[in-house]
Motif scaffolding. Structure first.
Motif, mmCIF file in Angstrom:
data_model
loop_
_atom_site.group_PDB
_atom_site.id
_atom_site.type_symbol
_atom_site.label_atom_id
_atom_site.label_comp_id
_atom_site.label_asym_id
_atom_site.label_seq_id
_atom_site.Cartn_x
_atom_site.Cartn_y
_atom_site.Cartn_z
ATOM 1 N N LYS A 40 1.282 -1.528 0.185
ATOM 2 C CA LYS A 40 0.562 0.410 0.524
ATOM 3 C C LYS A 40 0.981 1.074 0.164
ATOM 4 C CE LYS A 40 -3.452 -2.732 3.007
ATOM 5 N NZ LYS A 40 -3.673 -2.381 4.484
ATOM 6 N N GLN A 41 2.116 1.538 0.697
ATOM 7 C CA GLN A 41 2.935 2.721 1.369
ATOM 8 C C GLN A 41 3.419 2.077 0.139
ATOM 9 O OE1 GLN A 41 5.062 1.468 4.575
ATOM 10 N NE2 GLN A 41 2.740 1.193 5.956
ATOM 11 N N ILE A 42 4.418 1.789 -0.766
ATOM 12 C CA ILE A 42 5.037 1.719 -2.139
ATOM 13 C C ILE A 42 4.209 2.420 -3.142
ATOM 14 C CG2 ILE A 42 5.824 0.216 -4.163
ATOM 15 C CD1 ILE A 42 7.024 -1.624 -1.660
ATOM 16 N N PHE A 43 2.724 2.301 -3.889
ATOM 17 C CA PHE A 43 1.249 2.392 -4.374
ATOM 18 C C PHE A 43 1.311 3.577 -3.763
ATOM 19 C CE2 PHE A 43 -2.642 3.843 -5.429
ATOM 20 C CZ PHE A 43 -3.316 3.280 -6.408
ATOM 21 N N ARG A 44 1.078 3.603 -2.955
ATOM 22 C CA ARG A 44 0.508 5.711 -2.360
ATOM 23 C C ARG A 44 2.220 6.558 -3.428
ATOM 24 N NH1 ARG A 44 1.399 5.912 3.411
ATOM 25 N NH2 ARG A 44 3.436 5.626 2.627
ATOM 26 N N ASP A 45 3.085 5.729 -2.498
ATOM 27 C CA ASP A 45 4.093 7.088 -3.048
ATOM 28 C C ASP A 45 4.582 7.007 -4.161
ATOM 29 O OD1 ASP A 45 4.758 7.066 -0.162
ATOM 30 O OD2 ASP A 45 6.042 6.078 0.416
ATOM 31 N N ILE A 46 4.146 6.215 -5.467
ATOM 32 C CA ILE A 46 4.562 6.204 -6.424
ATOM 33 C C ILE A 46 3.485 7.022 -7.103
ATOM 34 C CG2 ILE A 46 5.118 4.397 -8.659
ATOM 35 C CD1 ILE A 46 6.047 2.600 -7.333
ATOM 36 N N MET A 47 2.060 6.575 -6.802
ATOM 37 C CA MET A 47 1.141 7.327 -7.526
ATOM 38 C C MET A 47 1.231 8.513 -7.404
ATOM 39 S SD MET A 47 -0.300 5.238 -9.565
ATOM 40 C CE MET A 47 -2.305 5.853 -9.469
ATOM 41 N N LYS A 48 1.508 9.240 -6.342
ATOM 42 C CA LYS A 48 1.702 10.519 -5.548
ATOM 43 C C LYS A 48 2.396 11.529 -6.277
ATOM 44 C CE LYS A 48 4.312 10.346 -1.673
ATOM 45 N NZ LYS A 48 4.486 10.652 -0.020
ATOM 46 N N GLU A 49 3.895 10.748 -7.098
ATOM 47 C CA GLU A 49 5.145 11.743 -7.818
ATOM 48 C C GLU A 49 4.801 11.984 -9.139
ATOM 49 O OE1 GLU A 49 6.945 13.267 -6.872
ATOM 50 O OE2 GLU A 49 6.324 12.407 -4.279
ATOM 51 N N LEU A 50 3.066 10.738 -9.747
ATOM 52 C CA LEU A 50 2.823 10.816 -11.028
ATOM 53 C C LEU A 50 2.909 11.113 -11.682
ATOM 54 C CD1 LEU A 50 2.815 6.731 -11.837
ATOM 55 C CD2 LEU A 50 4.338 7.919 -11.693
ATOM 56 N N ASP A 51 2.381 12.367 -13.123
ATOM 57 C CA ASP A 51 1.826 13.401 -13.395
ATOM 58 C C ASP A 51 0.711 12.937 -13.616
ATOM 59 O OD1 ASP A 51 3.810 15.312 -13.493
ATOM 60 O OD2 ASP A 51 4.830 14.705 -15.330
ATOM 61 N N HIS A 52 -1.001 12.868 -13.065
ATOM 62 C CA HIS A 52 -1.961 12.869 -13.793
ATOM 63 C C HIS A 52 -2.425 13.863 -14.449
ATOM 64 C CE1 HIS A 52 -1.613 9.013 -10.923
ATOM 65 N NE2 HIS A 52 -1.008 9.793 -10.077
ATOM 66 N N LYS A 53 -3.551 13.742 -14.679
ATOM 67 C CA LYS A 53 -4.317 14.365 -15.723
ATOM 68 C C LYS A 53 -5.393 15.604 -15.109
ATOM 69 C CE LYS A 53 -3.316 12.486 -19.828
ATOM 70 N NZ LYS A 53 -3.251 11.635 -21.062
ATOM 71 N N ASN A 54 -6.050 15.300 -13.808
ATOM 72 C CA ASN A 54 -6.296 15.459 -12.661
ATOM 73 C C ASN A 54 -7.936 15.383 -12.629
ATOM 74 O OD1 ASN A 54 -6.695 17.542 -10.229
ATOM 75 N ND2 ASN A 54 -6.949 18.890 -10.994
ATOM 76 N N THR A 55 -8.448 14.246 -13.876
ATOM 77 C CA THR A 55 -9.881 14.127 -14.575
ATOM 78 C C THR A 55 -10.254 13.269 -13.193
ATOM 79 O OG1 THR A 55 -8.748 12.748 -15.793
ATOM 80 C CG2 THR A 55 -9.047 15.100 -16.271
ATOM 81 N N GLY A 56 -11.755 13.841 -13.095
ATOM 82 C CA GLY A 56 -11.851 12.401 -12.176
ATOM 83 C C GLY A 56 -12.981 11.446 -13.095
ATOM 84 N N PHE A 57 -13.475 10.750 -12.171
ATOM 85 C CA PHE A 57 -13.955 9.737 -13.424
ATOM 86 C C PHE A 57 -15.315 9.667 -13.312
ATOM 87 C CE2 PHE A 57 -11.038 7.040 -10.450
ATOM 88 C CZ PHE A 57 -10.263 6.086 -11.109
ATOM 89 N N LYS A 58 -16.187 10.412 -14.331
ATOM 90 C CA LYS A 58 -17.352 10.578 -14.519
ATOM 91 C C LYS A 58 -18.467 9.484 -15.388
ATOM 92 C CE LYS A 58 -15.332 14.027 -17.532
ATOM 93 N NZ LYS A 58 -15.413 14.783 -18.582
#
Length: 869
Positions: free
Chosen positions: A626-644
């Motif tokens: 869980k911690q590895i997942f969180r630490d990786i995903m929070k550093e990636l460039d997400h397009k800041n779009t939510g699920f519609k």
């Protein structure tokens, strides 16, 4: 005689002349000559074609023969990543430095008549032709060592007649320009042995940590076994297969007289794994090494690329590599694991949610585990499988809502009883809550309701390969026999975040060959599920992140969905290796945004370390995924779009614990929001919180004899119902006076004035109440004689109405003020129940009865006379 003869002739001619003339027969054709002619024509055409192909062959380039051309790797932005160029391990040796046993091992295996033919082995071609006719095309190859040098340096590995013609032609040329020793030296210095090792001398160092001249016979045979399939026969990963192939090489050497049978048997008695020197394989990995190994795997899957050596074929490989995501993955893994037990492993796969493009790969640590724990690992997925094999198929096939009620009770299958991880059961529970709490019992029941056929079919649409006949209920909670990889899991979860569209994960976009040929790799998306299924699963997995088992992996700034999974050791393994009963074997975390999907696994390759100590995840390390997942995903460039939310989904307010729609009387605290497939049948409205029936027949009357107001009413069903009585005096504010179980209420000794009563039925069990029923009654004061000349309702002449002595607050007055009688209002002009003139009812300095009334009135707020409760 001549006359007679002529006469006969003439007669015959005359006779024949009277008949129609017969057609002459064509001379019989000679089919043998025709066939021979055709063979000759086709032969000439064939020779001309072969000649045309041969003369158009590329020229032999000494530089290519000496130095392989490295392939270029391009990232997702078409930027070159120098990952292969100059990075592979190479030790070049001369032929006279290579021992005879090493040379002979390769000759016996690859080309036994190498020193006799002129580049092409006609006998071998014939044997291969027979084998291909009897066992299918490709059953046996006919390439000589000389041809393999040509194939690996000048031509591609394309399987075509044109390439084979050019290969043979150039092999013949190579034999005319170079000696056998030179050709064999080229071959042994170029051949790929796996683990980034090129050339036999490099392989000797890599696998045995020896110089080439130090190799034993069995070691030479092990190396000769590798070129056929370097990954499969890798002695570090598959020692059993490597040993079997090595023994084939030794048998061939003995068969062709290079060694004796006794020498072969002696060499075969040595185990391959005892020879391998692991230390040389633990060198620091080059940048992006795990991703490049996945590229190699994906290249092999492309038609016509199985035998291509991407390190020396001069290719330009366009990949989906996101260098930032890859670097973040490697940095997080290093930071998390570098100070942990050296045997602790982790595998990470990150794919593009929309396209399935593999953006990053995180590998294992230590002895050649790179990539093994990303795409090749097969571990039981635990509860991460529940959206894929249970709840997803239920929504897809049965249109279950997220509020569908499931039974959380132990499930018995044959002689096995399955319960939740904490052995706690909630009874009836919604599908949403079952997923949030990761219930096992509900997952298995869902799987049983849907059936293995529909469940397996749904999973197979997401990249799995399940046989419905062997997909058992244990699979519903991740109890797979062979398990899955992080890459498979990340790819399947991406489809939930992509509206139900699934794309096969791949690292490659296209490949360009030196001759200009291009292979496009198009991972065409396909509909694996309806958009409502994808969104409803996503919405439930949002809650898993917010308040369920995955809170440690949550990133509040992102619209993110995900699921955890763990597996345990079975009883036999626990007893055998001394593993605690609550120990975790595999820990998973999989989740996604609209940009990236990731899956993380942590665990151990084996159950014991080299010292025999048990290896398992305790209650702290089982959270690492869980911690590895969180630490990786929070550093990636997400397009800041939510699920519609798609139009096929509607939100419905349900009532907790009932599975029914909330009514207008359902308290907000008992309402839950759930998702339904639009057009599906909605549940009925709950009556649990219906408003109780209104009071019937409410009336109030005054009993002169008892001097009291009697309020009574009727109510049909009194079970569990109480009655709240409210009253007001002279149209003042309504005040609650009592909550009773009876249907009557008494007001003793009422003062004159208007009394209004309201009665409300209360269902305390459901916390609902009826509309109020209301009635009123007015009590009039009896007529009393007044003193002459005194205005009614006043004290001393000249005193303002409603007051005592001048300056005295109303209702207070001096002791001895009139109004001390036992009946209210005896003093002429004094209002009933008052002391000094102008004092409000129930006040003043009257007798004890009035004083008691005053105290009770003050308790009630001083707005209405005291009422009997």
């Amino acid at each position: 005689m001549s006359k007679d003869y002529r006469s006969r002739v003439e007669r015959r001619q005359s006779s024949e002349g009277s008949k129609p003339a017969k057609k002459k027969k064509n001379p019989k054709r000679n089919w043998k000559k025709t066939l021979l002619l055709l063979v000759l024509i086709f032969g000439i055409l064939g020779v001309l074609s072969i000649a045309a192909i041969a003369v158009t062959s590329p020229k032999l380039d000494p530089k290519k023969l000496e130095t392989p051309v490295s392939s270029k790797i391009m990232d997702m932005n078409d930027e070159q990543v120098s990952l292969f160029s100059g990075q592979e391990k190479r030790i070049r040796v001369n032929i006279n430095e290579i021992p005879d046993n090493v040379q002979n091992a390769f000759i016996a295996t690859e080309d036994v008549r190498f020193r006799q033919h002129h580049g092409i082995d006609v006998r071998r071609i014939g044997g291969a032709a027979v084998a291909n006719l009897t066992h299918g095309f490709g059953a046996e190859g006919a390439s000589t060592i000389t041809q393999q040098v040509i194939k690996n340096t000048v031509l591609t590995n394309e399987k075509s007649l044109t390439r084979k013609i050019r290969e043979a032609y150039l092999a013949y040329q190579l034999e005319n320009k170079y000696s056998k020793d030179q050709i064999l030296e080229m071959y042994l210095n170029k051949i790929f042995f796996g683990n980034r090792s090129y050339g036999v001398a490099t392989a000797a160092k890599t696998y045995f940590n020896k110089d080439i001249d130090e190799l034993e016979l069995d070691e030479a045979a092990t190396l000769a076994a590798l070129p056929k399939a370097p990954s499969y026969y890798d002695p570090t990963r598959n020692p059993k297969a490597a040993e079997e192939r090595r023994n084939v090489v030794l048998n061939l050497m003995a068969q062709h007289g290079f060694i004796s049978k006794a020498e072969a048997e002696k060499a075969k008695s040595i185990h391959v794994k005892d020879r391998i020197h692991q230390g040389t394989l633990n060198a620091e990995s080059r940048p992006y090494d795990a991703y490049l190994k996945q590229v190699m795997d994906d290249v092999k899957k492309i038609d016509g690329m199985k035998d291509v050596d991407i390190f020396s074929a001069g290719l330009k490989i366009y990949t989906n590599l996101d260098t930032k995501a890859q670097q973040v993955t490697e940095d997080v893994l290093k930071a998390k694991l570098e100070n942990e037990n050296k045997y602790l492993q982790s595998g990470v796969a990150i794919v593009d949610t929309k396209t399935g493009a593999i953006r990053a790969i995180g590998s294992g640590r230590g002895v050649q585990l790179s990539n093994q724990f990303s795409s090749r690992i097969t571990r039981q997925p635990g509860s991460t499988i529940k959206p894929i094999l249970d709840y997803g198929p239920a929504i897809e096939n049965e249109q279950w809502s997220t509020g569908h009620i499931l039974k959380d009770e132990p499930v018995k299958i044959d002689d096995v009883t399955i319960n939740n991880h904490d052995d706690r059961n909630a009874g009836d529970i919604t599908m949403r809550q079952a997923l949030v709490d990761s219930k096992n019992t509900t997952a298995i029941r869902t799987f049983q309701d849907i059936g293995p056929e529909k469940a397996a079919d749904f999973a197979n649409g997401l990249g799995f390969k399940l046989d419905p006949s062997t997909t058992y209920p244990s699979y519903a909670i991740g109890g797979f026999r062979k398990g899955i990889s992080p890459l498979t899991l990340a790819g399947s979860y991406a489809a939930f975040g992509n509206g139900g569209l699934y794309s096969t994960p791949t690292t490659i976009r296209k490949i360009e060959f030196p001759d200009g040929r291009v292979i496009e790799v198009d991972s065409e998306p396909k509909a694996a599920m309806k958009d409502y299924t994808a969104y409803m699963i996503t919405d439930m997995l949002r809650d898993v992140m917010d308040r369920g088992t995955a809170t440690q992996a949550n990133i509040p700034s992102l619209d993110i969905a995900g699921k955890t999974g763990t597996t345990n050791y079975d009883k036999n393994d626990r007893n055998k290796y001394g593993i605690p009963s609550k120990a975790t074997k595999d820990a998973w975390m999989a989740g996604y945004t609209t940009t990236y999907s990731a899956a993380v696994w942590t665990g151990y390759e084996h159950m014991q370390d080299d010292d025999g100590s048990a290896l398992y995840l305790d209650n702290t390390k089982d959270d690492y995924s869980k911690q590895i997942f969180r630490d990786i995903m929070k550093e990636l460039d997400h397009k800041n779009t939510g699920f519609k939310k798609p139009k096929s989904v509607q939100e419905v307010l349900l009532e907790k614990g009932t599975g029914k729609r909330a009514s207008e009387f359902t308290p907000d605290s008992d309402k839950i929001r759930e998702l339904f497939v639009k057009g599906s049948t909605l549940p009925e409205v709950s009556k649990k919180f219906d408003k109780p029936a209104t009071i019937d027949g409410l009336k109030a009357k005054f009993d002169d004899k008892k001097n009291e107001i009697q309020v009574d009413w009727k109510y049909k069903n009194k079970d569990g119902v109480t009655f709240k009585v409210l009253a007001s005096y002279n149209d003042g504010p309504m005040q609650e006076r009592a909550t009773i179980n009876d249907t009557k209420f008494v007001v003793p000794s009422p003062a004159p004035g208007k009394y209004t009563f309201q009665v409300i039925a209360i269902d305390s069990k459901n916390n609902t109440q009826s509309e109020p029923a209301e009635t009123s009654i007015t009590i009039t004061a009896p007529e009393e004689p007044q003193q002459p000349g005194t205005p009614p309702g006043q004290g001393e002449p000249g005193t303002p109405p409603g007051q005592g002595e001048p300056g005295t607050p109303p209702g207070e007055g001096q002791p001895g003020t009139p109004g001390t009688g036992t009946q209210p209002g005896t003093e002429p002009g004094t209002p009933p129940d008052q002391g000094q003139p102008g004092t409000p009812p129930d006040q003043g300095q009257g007798n004890q009865v009035n004083q008691n009334r005053k105290e009770k009135q003050q308790e009630g707020g001083g707005l209405i006379p005291p009422l009997n409760q």
